[in-house]
Design a protein around this motif. Structure first.
Motif, mmCIF file in Angstrom:
data_model
loop_
_atom_site.group_PDB
_atom_site.id
_atom_site.type_symbol
_atom_site.label_atom_id
_atom_site.label_comp_id
_atom_site.label_asym_id
_atom_site.label_seq_id
_atom_site.Cartn_x
_atom_site.Cartn_y
_atom_site.Cartn_z
ATOM 1 N N SER A 71 36.654 22.865 8.422
ATOM 2 C CA SER A 71 35.601 21.960 8.893
ATOM 3 C C SER A 71 34.610 22.406 8.066
ATOM 4 O O SER A 71 34.293 23.593 7.574
ATOM 5 C CB SER A 71 35.472 22.269 10.293
ATOM 6 N N ALA A 72 33.687 21.389 7.685
ATOM 7 C CA ALA A 72 32.644 21.758 6.932
ATOM 8 C C ALA A 72 31.599 22.335 7.624
ATOM 9 O O ALA A 72 30.912 23.231 6.934
ATOM 10 C CB ALA A 72 31.928 20.104 6.444
ATOM 11 N N ALA A 73 31.380 22.411 8.750
ATOM 12 C CA ALA A 73 30.355 22.989 9.440
ATOM 13 C C ALA A 73 30.330 24.251 9.998
ATOM 14 O O ALA A 73 30.067 24.965 10.997
ATOM 15 C CB ALA A 73 29.982 22.272 10.796
ATOM 16 N N GLY A 74 31.856 25.056 9.730
ATOM 17 C CA GLY A 74 32.265 26.219 10.263
ATOM 18 C C GLY A 74 33.729 26.707 9.910
ATOM 19 O O GLY A 74 34.166 26.228 9.139
ATOM 20 N N PRO A 75 34.115 27.656 10.953
ATOM 21 C CA PRO A 75 35.494 27.995 10.890
ATOM 22 C C PRO A 75 36.323 27.042 11.004
ATOM 23 O O PRO A 75 36.127 25.760 11.621
ATOM 24 C CB PRO A 75 35.747 29.295 11.674
ATOM 25 N N PRO A 76 37.717 27.089 10.478
ATOM 26 C CA PRO A 76 38.800 26.088 10.360
ATOM 27 C C PRO A 76 39.011 25.837 12.027
ATOM 28 O O PRO A 76 38.647 26.617 12.993
ATOM 29 C CB PRO A 76 39.917 26.789 9.788
ATOM 30 N N ARG A 77 39.348 24.592 12.339
ATOM 31 C CA ARG A 77 39.720 24.342 13.882
ATOM 32 C C ARG A 77 41.136 23.986 13.992
ATOM 33 O O ARG A 77 41.937 23.468 13.121
ATOM 34 C CB ARG A 77 39.022 23.024 14.354
ATOM 35 N N GLN A 78 41.619 24.476 15.320
ATOM 36 C CA GLN A 78 42.977 24.106 15.637
ATOM 37 C C GLN A 78 43.237 22.865 16.167
ATOM 38 O O GLN A 78 42.673 22.698 17.299
ATOM 39 C CB GLN A 78 43.765 25.255 16.627
ATOM 40 N N TYR A 79 43.863 21.837 15.764
ATOM 41 C CA TYR A 79 44.035 20.604 16.230
ATOM 42 C C TYR A 79 45.265 20.441 17.122
ATOM 43 O O TYR A 79 46.408 21.228 16.649
ATOM 44 C CB TYR A 79 44.128 19.504 15.101
ATOM 45 N N TYR A 80 45.535 19.859 18.076
ATOM 46 C CA TYR A 80 46.528 19.458 18.800
ATOM 47 C C TYR A 80 46.906 18.028 18.769
ATOM 48 O O TYR A 80 46.372 17.106 18.659
ATOM 49 C CB TYR A 80 46.195 19.952 20.351
ATOM 50 N N GLN A 81 48.350 17.881 18.586
ATOM 51 C CA GLN A 81 48.677 16.519 18.748
ATOM 52 C C GLN A 81 50.187 16.608 19.344
ATOM 53 O O GLN A 81 50.568 17.383 19.568
ATOM 54 C CB GLN A 81 49.098 16.009 17.364
ATOM 55 N N LEU A 82 50.587 15.364 20.041
ATOM 56 C CA LEU A 82 51.676 15.112 20.835
ATOM 57 C C LEU A 82 52.757 15.363 19.978
ATOM 58 O O LEU A 82 53.159 15.054 18.928
ATOM 59 C CB LEU A 82 51.642 13.745 21.523
ATOM 60 N N ALA A 83 53.908 16.202 20.569
ATOM 61 C CA ALA A 83 55.185 16.242 19.812
ATOM 62 C C ALA A 83 56.088 15.392 21.034
ATOM 63 O O ALA A 83 55.683 14.849 21.901
ATOM 64 C CB ALA A 83 55.472 17.509 20.175
#
Lengths: 115, 181
Positions: A71-83
């Protein structure tokens, strides 16, 4: 009005999973996003302490997958998506939900006008 | 960044400590995610105090995350079930039954020997003699000693095989119950 907060929290716990799966279906979300979106509906009253463990459980069960994104504004983010299992579960819960609402309505429609 | 704020740092340290039971890889991921959440919340303009309060106590959050983390994944559950079925088949197979038979026999022999020991002891005391009549075993106090030795030896056999058999049978029952529901 009578205090139904205990009942409310029971019901809320049951539907939170369904709401989150429905939210993620529209597109991958990261934790803070999910928390914020759900906070827009105060009836759900789901806080970080409930949501994050729930997401972890969904991941353990294989219903959601995660990926990290810079992410530009901070630490990486963990995204969730449907399996795939999550997708199927959501479809099943959707039809269950409709049937449940109908069933409850048949019992409570009667007294609607007396309050 | 978030690490610089002492309250956040303390929170994350306590949070990480509460995750000690979780696998290291999972633990890092969990901590990173909460760190990321805090960063997003601060960027959105919330105060540190408000963010941490909404997260709840670090200990409580860690426990909830650990509980969710330690659940078995469906794949592992399936594998464990197959292993249980395999062990059940092994338990009811011939070698297993032979083993049960062997320890059962040991118990019977042990019990017989145990009482034979008492008989030898009783006989020697009754006859008033302390010497053995067994040819080739002429030594004073022989029957007495033989009696005591037999009692000890066979008592040990009975108790030992009893324990082994008991444990084994409980194990078989436990696995059977688990697999057969």
């Amino acid at each position: 009005m009578q205090d139904t907060s205990e009942w409310n929290s029971q019901v809320r716990r049951g539907v939170l999973e369904l709401c989150i799966l429905g939210l993620i279906e529209q597109g991958p979300c990261y934790g803070y996003q999910i928390v914020t979106r759900l906070a827009e509906s105060p009836q759900l009253a789901a806080g970080e302490g409930t949501i994050y463990p729930l997401m972890r459980r969904l991941k353990k069960d294989g219903w959601v997958e995660t990926f990290w994104q810079e992410s530009a504004a901070g630490p990486p983010r963990q995204y969730y998506q449907l399996a795939e299992p999550g997708r199927r579960a959501l479809a099943a819960m959707r039809s269950e939900w409709g049937a449940l609402v109908s069933a409850v309505n048949t019992f409570i429609e009667g007294g609607k006008d007396h309050d | 960044m978030t690490e610089q704020n002492p309250a956040v740092k303390r929170y994350l340290e306590e949070f990480r400590k509460g995750l000690v039971k979780v696998e290291p890889a999972d633990r890092d991921e969990i901590v990173r995610e909460i760190e990321s959440h805090i960063a997003d919340a601060l960027n959105a303009g919330q105060s540190v105090a408000a963010v941490l309060e909404r997260l709840g106590s670090a200990d409580r959050l860690a426990r909830a995350m650990a509980a969710a983390s330690l659940l078995e994944s469906p794949g592992r559950k399936r594998l464990r079930r197959w292993l249980d079925i395999a062990s059940l088949v092994a338990l009811y197979s011939l070698p297993s039954l032979l083993m049960v038979g062997f320890f059962g026999l040991l118990m019977v022999v042990g019990t017989v020997g145990f009482f034979a020991g008492f008989a030898a002891l009783g006989m020697s005391l009754f006859r008033g003699t302390l010497s053995t009549d067994v040819p080739g075993f002429q030594f004073p106090g022989g029957a007495y000693i033989v009696g005591v030795l037999m009692i000890l030896l066979f008592a040990g056999m009975v108790i030992g095989s009893n324990k082994i058999l008991g444990r084994y049978l409980f194990y078989v029952i436990r696995i059977s119950r688990k697999v057969l529901g």
